[in-house]
Write an enzyme that holds these catalytic residues in place. Structure first.
Site, PDB file in Angstrom:
ATOM      1  CD  GLU A  73      -2.785   1.195   0.243  1.00 40.70           C
ATOM      2  OE1 GLU A  73      -3.538   0.271  -0.180  1.00 40.70           O
ATOM      3  OE2 GLU A  73      -2.509   2.226  -0.550  1.00 40.70           O
TER       4      GLU A  73
ATOM      5  N   GLY B  83       8.322  12.500   9.715  1.00 40.13           N
ATOM      6  CA  GLY B  83       7.724  11.664  10.873  1.00 40.13           C
ATOM      7  C   GLY B  83       6.748  10.640  10.335  1.00 40.13           C
TER       8      GLY B  83
ATOM      9  CB  CYS C 208       5.286   4.757   6.654  1.00 37.12           C
ATOM     10  SG  CYS C 208       3.309   4.006   6.430  1.00 37.12           S
TER      11      CYS C 208
ATOM     12  CE  LYS D  55       5.536   0.411   9.899  1.00 31.23           C
ATOM     13  NZ  LYS D  55       4.710  -0.543   9.143  1.00 31.23           N
TER      14      LYS D  55
ATOM     15  CE  LYS E  65       0.371  13.186   5.613  1.00 31.58           C
ATOM     16  NZ  LYS E  65       0.622  12.397   4.230  1.00 31.58           N
TER      17      LYS E  65
END
Ligand code: UDX
Length: 452
Positions: A154, A278, A281, A284, A341
Site C-alpha cells: 500500500e 515523521g 511509515c 518504521k 503532517k
C-alpha cells in the site's frame, strides 16, 4: 471479500472495493472500533472516509469474529499493524494471529490471502507457513491447494488515503502463483482502467486513464514497499542536509529545490526542507531495512545516514531558537501543530513531540495547538506539562516565540497582525518554510526559516 484490520490501510482498502461493487466484511479484534464503525463513527481523522462509509454502507459488514469472514471470502486482505518493536524490527504479533485464524477457518474453497501490511521481506512466505501449520483437519489433506498468498503493498498517504486508493500511481502485485494474479488483476481492473464513475467528493485527476500495474514475485513486491519509503525519506533528509549548508553559505534552499527539481531525473516532489519526516511509515520502514540488512550481514549505510540526519534535524530547530533567544529557560514557547503532517491527527513519530520534550527538559513553558490532533495528544501525552489550547489565538497569547512544526493551511492564513499584538515576543521559527517571510518581516517579526 474480507479485510482484517480496520486502520488507515484496511478501512481505505475495504471502502475502495465496496465502492467498486464488492461485498466487504471488516474484521477487527478491537470490539470498540467495530462498534464505532457499525454506528458509522470513524475511529481516526481522515478526509472523506466517513462520506465513503455512508455511501457504501449497504455493501459492508463488521465483525470481531474471524470464522464467518474467512469462510465466506474468496479474497482476504491482511491489513493489520506491524509497529516497530524495541529493536526497530516490525512486530508481527497481529500478522501471526491473523494467519493462524485464516488457517483455522479455511474451508476448501480457493482463497487468495493478500498481505497489505508492510511485512519484512519473506513475510508472505512466512504467512503461508503459519497458515499451513494451523490448518484445520478438513483442509489438512488438501494442504497447499486451497489458498495462495500474495503481496499488494500500500502506498497511500495519510490525509489523502482514499484519493491515493482510487487514483494510485501504480499497483504492485507480488505472488509466486499465477492463480493469485488472475484473481487480483480482475479485482483491480476498474482501477487499472479507471473504468468506474468517480465518487462525488473524489473527482478523477485530469488526464488519468490507466494505472500501471507491476506483477512480480512475492519478495520483490515486499521490497518495493520498503525501497519506496526509504527513497522518499532519503530525498527529504538530503534536502535538509543541503538546507543546513545553505544557512552557512547564505543560499536559499527553496531556490535550490526548484533548481534541482526541474531536472526530471530528480523530480520536484519531496524536496521541502524543514523539521524532517515523521509518521507511522518512514521511521518504521527505514529502521526495518537497517535491521533486515544486518540479518544478511549488510550495513545499510545510506539508510542509516538518512535516519541520523532526520532525527538531528529536530534538534536543529531548537538550536535556531537558542541562537535568537539565547536563554530558553523560563520562556514561553508556542507550538503550532502537533501532527506529523497536515490533514491527519496522527502523532506517531511526530517531530513536535521530540521538540516539546527537549524544550521542557530545558525549562521552557510550553503552549500547544493543533487543528485536529489535540484529543490524541491529550490521551497519549497527558504526562507532558504543557498548556493545550483549542484556540490558536489563545495559544499564541504571551508567547516569547512560536515554532511552526506542522504546515496546516490554517497557520498560513492566521491574522499575523493580531498575533503580533498578543504575543509577548516576536520570534517565529518556521520549521516548514510555510509562512510568508516578507509579510512577517514587515510586521516586525523576527522570522527564521530552514535553509534560508
Ligand atoms: C508515506 C508515503 O508517502 C506513502 O506512500 C506510504 O504508503 C506511507 O508513508 P505518509 O507517512 O502518510 O506516507 O506521509 P508523507 O506525505 O509521505 O509525509 C511523510 C513525512 O515527510 C511527513 O512528516 C512530512 O511532513 C514530511 N515531508 C514530506 C517533508 O518533510 N518534506 C517533503 O518534501 C515531503
Amino acid at each position: 471479500m474480507s479485510v482484517i484490520g480496520t486502520g488507515y490501510v484496511g478501512l481505505t482498502t475495504g471502502l475502495l472495493f465496496a465502492y467498486l461493487g464488492n461485498k466487504v466484511i471488516f474484521v477487527d479484534i478491537d470490539r470498540q472500533k467495530i462498534e464505532k464503525l457499525k454506528n458509522r463513527v470513524i475511529p481516526f481523522y481522515e478526509p472523506y472516509i466517513e462520506e465513503m462509509l455512508n455511501l457504501v454502507y449497504s455493501n459492508l459488514e463488521f465483525s470481531t469474529e474471524y470464522k464467518e469472514a474467512i469462510e465466506k471470502a474468496d479474497i482476504i486482505f491482511i491489513c493489520v499493524g506491524t509497529p516497530p518493536d524495541k529493536d526497530g524490527k516490525p512486530d508481527l504479533t497481529g500478522l501471526t494471529a491473523a494467519a493462524k485464524e485464516i488457517g483455522r477457518y479455511l474451508n476448501g474453497k480457493f482463497k487468495v490471502i493478500v498481505n497489505k501490511s508492510t511485512v519484512p521481506v519473506g513475510g508472505g512466505n512466512w504467512v503461508e507457513s503459519v497458515i499451513k501449520t494451523n490448518l484445520n483437519d478438513k483442509c489438512r489433506s488438501n494442504q497447499g491447494h486451497n489458498f495462495v498468498v500474495a503481496s499488494n503493498p500500500e502506498f497511500l498517504r495519510e490525509g489523502s488515503a482514499l484519493y491515493d486508493a482510487f487514483y494510485p500511481e501504480r499497483i504492485v502485485i507480488g505472488a509466486d502463483n499465477n492463480r493469485a494474479f488472475e484473481v487480483l488483476l480482475e479485482l483491480f481492473r476498474p482501477i487499472m482502467n479507471q473504468s468506474f464513475n468517480p465518487p462525488p467528493f473524489l473527482p478523477r485527476p485530469n488526464g488519468l486513464s490507466a494505472v500501471p500495474i507491476i506483477t512480480t514475485n512475492l519478495v520483490s513486491a515486499e521490497l518495493i514497499k520498503y525501497a519506496s519509503n526509504a527513497f522518499l525519506a532519503t530525498k527529504i533528509s538530503f534536502i535538509n542536509e543541503i538546507a543546513n549548508l545553505c544557512e552557512k553559505v547564505g543560499a536559499d534552499i527553496k531556490e535550490i529545490a526548484k533548481g534541482i527539481g526541474l531536472d526530471s531525473r530528480i523530480g520536484s516532489k519531496f524536496l521541502n526542507a524543514g523539521v524532517g519526516w515523521g509518521g507511522s511509515c518512514f521511521g518504521k520502514d527505514t529502521a526495518a531495512l537497517v535491521e533486515m540488512g544486518k540479518e544478511y550481514g549488510l550495513e545499510m549505510h545510506i539508510i542509516e545516514a538518512v535516519r541520523k540526519v532526520n532525527y538531528l534535524q529536530r534538534k536543529r530547530i531548537i538550536e535556531k531558537l537558542y541562537e535568537k533567544l539565547k536563554i530558553v529557560k523560563g520562556k514561553t514557547i508556542g507550538i503550532l501543530g502537533l501532527a506529523f503532517k497536515p490533514n491527519t491527527d496522527d502523532l506517531r513519530d511526530s517531530p513536535a513531540i521530540d521538540i516539546i520534550r527537549t524544550l521542557l527538559e530545558r525549562g521552557a513553558h510550553l503552549k500547544v495547538h493543533d487543528p485536529v490532533a489535540l484529543d490524541n495528544f491529550r490521551s497519549m501525552y497527558s504526562s507532558l506539562n504543557v498548556v493545550v489550547n483549542e484556540d490558536v489565538y489563545q495559544m499564541v497569547e504571551d508567547c516569547d516565540a512560536l515554532i511552526l512544526v506542522t504546515d496546516w493551511d490554517e497557520y498560513k492564513e492566521l491574522d499575523w497582525e493580531k498575533v503580533k499584538n498578543i504575543m509577548a515576543g516576536n520570534l517565529i521559527v518556521d520549521g516548514r518554510n510555510a509562512l510568508d517571510e516578507e509579510q512577517l518581516s514587515k510586521l516586525n517579526f523576527k522570522y527564521v526559516g530552514v535553509g534560508r
